[in-house]
Design an enzyme around this catalytic site. Structure first.
Site, PDB file in Angstrom:
ATOM      1  N   ARG A 191       0.883  -1.175   0.000  1.00  0.00           N
ATOM      2  CA  ARG A 191       0.000   0.000   0.000  1.00  0.00           C
ATOM      3  C   ARG A 191       0.918   1.221   0.000  1.00  0.00           C
ATOM      4  O   ARG A 191       1.557   1.525   1.019  1.00  0.00           O
ATOM      5  CB  ARG A 191      -0.901  -0.037   1.238  1.00  0.00           C
ATOM      6  CG  ARG A 191      -1.953   1.061   1.322  1.00  0.00           C
ATOM      7  CD  ARG A 191      -2.802   0.820   2.565  1.00  0.00           C
ATOM      8  NE  ARG A 191      -3.740   1.888   2.821  1.00  0.00           N
ATOM      9  CZ  ARG A 191      -4.990   1.932   2.354  1.00  0.00           C
ATOM     10  NH1 ARG A 191      -5.419   0.945   1.601  1.00  0.00           N
ATOM     11  NH2 ARG A 191      -5.794   2.934   2.647  1.00  0.00           N
TER      12      ARG A 191
ATOM     13  N   HIS B  42      -6.852   1.420  -7.057  1.00  0.00           N
ATOM     14  CA  HIS B  42      -7.179   0.680  -5.835  1.00  0.00           C
ATOM     15  C   HIS B  42      -7.994  -0.550  -6.245  1.00  0.00           C
ATOM     16  O   HIS B  42      -9.180  -0.673  -5.924  1.00  0.00           O
ATOM     17  CB  HIS B  42      -7.981   1.575  -4.890  1.00  0.00           C
ATOM     18  CG  HIS B  42      -8.062   1.076  -3.484  1.00  0.00           C
ATOM     19  ND1 HIS B  42      -7.426  -0.075  -3.051  1.00  0.00           N
ATOM     20  CD2 HIS B  42      -8.715   1.569  -2.382  1.00  0.00           C
ATOM     21  CE1 HIS B  42      -7.674  -0.266  -1.775  1.00  0.00           C
ATOM     22  NE2 HIS B  42      -8.451   0.710  -1.346  1.00  0.00           N
TER      23      HIS B  42
ATOM     24  N   GLN C 254     -10.207  -2.860  -3.824  1.00  0.00           N
ATOM     25  CA  GLN C 254     -11.474  -2.276  -3.389  1.00  0.00           C
ATOM     26  C   GLN C 254     -12.582  -2.608  -4.383  1.00  0.00           C
ATOM     27  O   GLN C 254     -13.714  -2.908  -4.001  1.00  0.00           O
ATOM     28  CB  GLN C 254     -11.342  -0.762  -3.248  1.00  0.00           C
ATOM     29  CG  GLN C 254     -12.641  -0.044  -2.903  1.00  0.00           C
ATOM     30  CD  GLN C 254     -13.210  -0.478  -1.571  1.00  0.00           C
ATOM     31  OE1 GLN C 254     -12.501  -0.444  -0.566  1.00  0.00           O
ATOM     32  NE2 GLN C 254     -14.477  -0.882  -1.535  1.00  0.00           N
TER      33      GLN C 254
ATOM     34  N   ASP D  46     -16.460   8.718  -2.577  1.00  0.00           N
ATOM     35  CA  ASP D  46     -15.274   8.402  -1.787  1.00  0.00           C
ATOM     36  C   ASP D  46     -14.839   9.685  -1.101  1.00  0.00           C
ATOM     37  O   ASP D  46     -15.460  10.746  -1.283  1.00  0.00           O
ATOM     38  CB  ASP D  46     -14.177   7.841  -2.711  1.00  0.00           C
ATOM     39  CG  ASP D  46     -12.977   7.298  -1.958  1.00  0.00           C
ATOM     40  OD1 ASP D  46     -13.080   7.106  -0.733  1.00  0.00           O
ATOM     41  OD2 ASP D  46     -11.936   7.062  -2.592  1.00  0.00           O
TER      42      ASP D  46
ATOM     43  N   CYS E 207     -16.135   3.368  -0.055  1.00  0.00           N
ATOM     44  CA  CYS E 207     -15.070   2.449   0.375  1.00  0.00           C
ATOM     45  C   CYS E 207     -14.601   2.713   1.810  1.00  0.00           C
ATOM     46  O   CYS E 207     -13.881   1.879   2.370  1.00  0.00           O
ATOM     47  CB  CYS E 207     -13.899   2.502  -0.593  1.00  0.00           C
ATOM     48  SG  CYS E 207     -12.964   4.046  -0.581  1.00  0.00           S
TER      49      CYS E 207
ATOM     50  N   ARG F 213     -14.337  -6.935   1.529  1.00  0.00           N
ATOM     51  CA  ARG F 213     -12.904  -6.721   1.322  1.00  0.00           C
ATOM     52  C   ARG F 213     -12.126  -7.967   1.755  1.00  0.00           C
ATOM     53  O   ARG F 213     -11.120  -8.340   1.135  1.00  0.00           O
ATOM     54  CB  ARG F 213     -12.434  -5.500   2.116  1.00  0.00           C
ATOM     55  CG  ARG F 213     -12.863  -4.149   1.547  1.00  0.00           C
ATOM     56  CD  ARG F 213     -12.152  -3.853   0.237  1.00  0.00           C
ATOM     57  NE  ARG F 213     -10.717  -3.922   0.386  1.00  0.00           N
ATOM     58  CZ  ARG F 213      -9.952  -2.913   0.834  1.00  0.00           C
ATOM     59  NH1 ARG F 213     -10.513  -1.755   1.153  1.00  0.00           N
ATOM     60  NH2 ARG F 213      -8.643  -3.049   0.939  1.00  0.00           N
TER      61      ARG F 213
END
Length: 352
Positions: A139, A166, A169, A261, A301, A328
């Site tokens: 990450r 991402h 996700q 988001d 998310c 997830r």
């Protein structure tokens, strides 16, 4: 007592071995899909059948482990290095708990634990970790770090988040929507917010699954121009539709799914006041939903701020955010199993 104990241990190991052998067999559907050993940096690199296969494996693991109570040590004896330059709740917890649940050993590494790109080059780190672990999830701030890791590692690299994409996700989003609607094909998703990494990953995946996309961003916050051009080609190739707007209600019109988001991503804290001002009118409310399709749902998310979506929508039955968060875990598990094993799902293929 010694003989009894050893007999018990031998019997237990025999049972576990036979269970593990059976778990790996599965039914051979989507037989042309082979993901073992692949890295997962962006959904741009994955064909429709490959994305469907990952979702199928994820749904299979969720069914067998959560609903059937089965023990599936598919990653027994394997380890994962988790490199986190950015803090996280869902990515860390889903990966750690998921890898452990499958019998593997997760190793969490922060900038205080690892010398990535500082006192040790990314190239050398990739080679070192290749000899110590079976897979890396990173990450990071810069997507180029992932590309460097992937170039020099001899093990798969998973993108846990970068400034460009991402993808893990999106796997959770797709599984959540498929569970809710029963199919993805023909749905229309409305993105209302910043043209960020989550949106980029939607743009690289939705057309391959027959999903339309309507995007509303304030002027100056549009998605990356190069990614937009690539997405336009994908939507044309797969016969789906992508439209860009600057008014939220235009994007929401007739859409099945409303998505937003954070307006201020990690590393953009100094821009917070300006961004909140620029995004005025982009909060998702029931008024936004009033122009959407009658079966509209909401995704985010997380973590969420109230200026992005109000409580009335966020905590309503239309909000799928907590199922999305749980998924997830199942989707990262499905992805890791696909990359590290020859496992074939036992449940029927998903209707996608």
């Amino acid at each position: 007592m010694f003989t009894l104990r050893n007999t018990f241990r031998y019997s237990l190991k025999t049972v576990q071995y036979n269970q593990l052998k059976n778990f790996r067999m599965g039914r051979g559907c989507l037989g042309s899909v082979h993901l073992k050993g692949r890295s997962f940096l962006t959904l741009k690199d994955f064909k429709p059948d490959e994305i469907k296969h990952i979702l199928w494996a994820s749904a299979d693991l969720k069914h067998r482990i959560k609903h059937q109570g089965e023990y599936l040590p598919l990653l027994q004896g394997k380890s994962i290095a988790m490199i986190f330059e950015k803090r996280s709740t869902r990515t860390r917890m889903s990966t750690e708990t998921g890898f452990s649940l499958l019998g593997g050993h997760p190793c969490f590494l922060t900038p205080q634990d690892i010398h990535l790109g500082i006192s040790e080059s990314t190239k050398d780190t990739a080679r070192v970790l290749s000899g110590l672990t079976d897979i890396v999830l990173a990450r990071v701030y810069n997507h180029s770090t992932l590309e460097q890791l992937e170039k020099d590692a001899s093990i798969p690299i998973i993108n846990g988040l970068s400034e460009l994409y991402h993808p893990i996700q999106i796997l959770a989003d797709l599984l959540t929507l498929n569970e809710h609607y029963g199919s993805l094909k023909g749905l229309t998703v409305a993105w209302i917010g910043d043209g960020n990494n989550v949106l980029h990953s939607l743009m690289m995946s939705l057309p391959k699954l027959g999903v339309n996309l309507r995007i509303a961003t304030p002027k100056g916050y549009e998605p990356d121009a190069t990614i937009t051009r690539e997405a336009q080609q994908l939507f044309k190739q797969f016969g789906t539709d992508m439209q860009l707007f600057s008014e939220p209600l235009e994007a929401a019109q007739g859409s099945n799914v409303l998505v937003t988001d954070t307006w201020v991503s990690m590393g953009q804290e100094e821009e917070k006041k300006k961004r909140i001002k620029d995004f005025q009118g982009y909060q998702i409310t029931m008024q936004t939903g009033s122009v959407a399709a009658s079966d509209w749902t909401f995704l985010h998310c997380l973590p969420r701020k109230s200026e992005e979506v109000n409580d009335e929508v966020f905590y309503s039955p239309r909000s799928l955010v907590f199922t999305e968060a749980e998924n997830r875990k199942w989707t990262i598990m499905g992805l890791m199993v696909c990359i590290l094993t020859d496992y074939r799902p036992q449940i029927p293929q998903l209707k996608l």
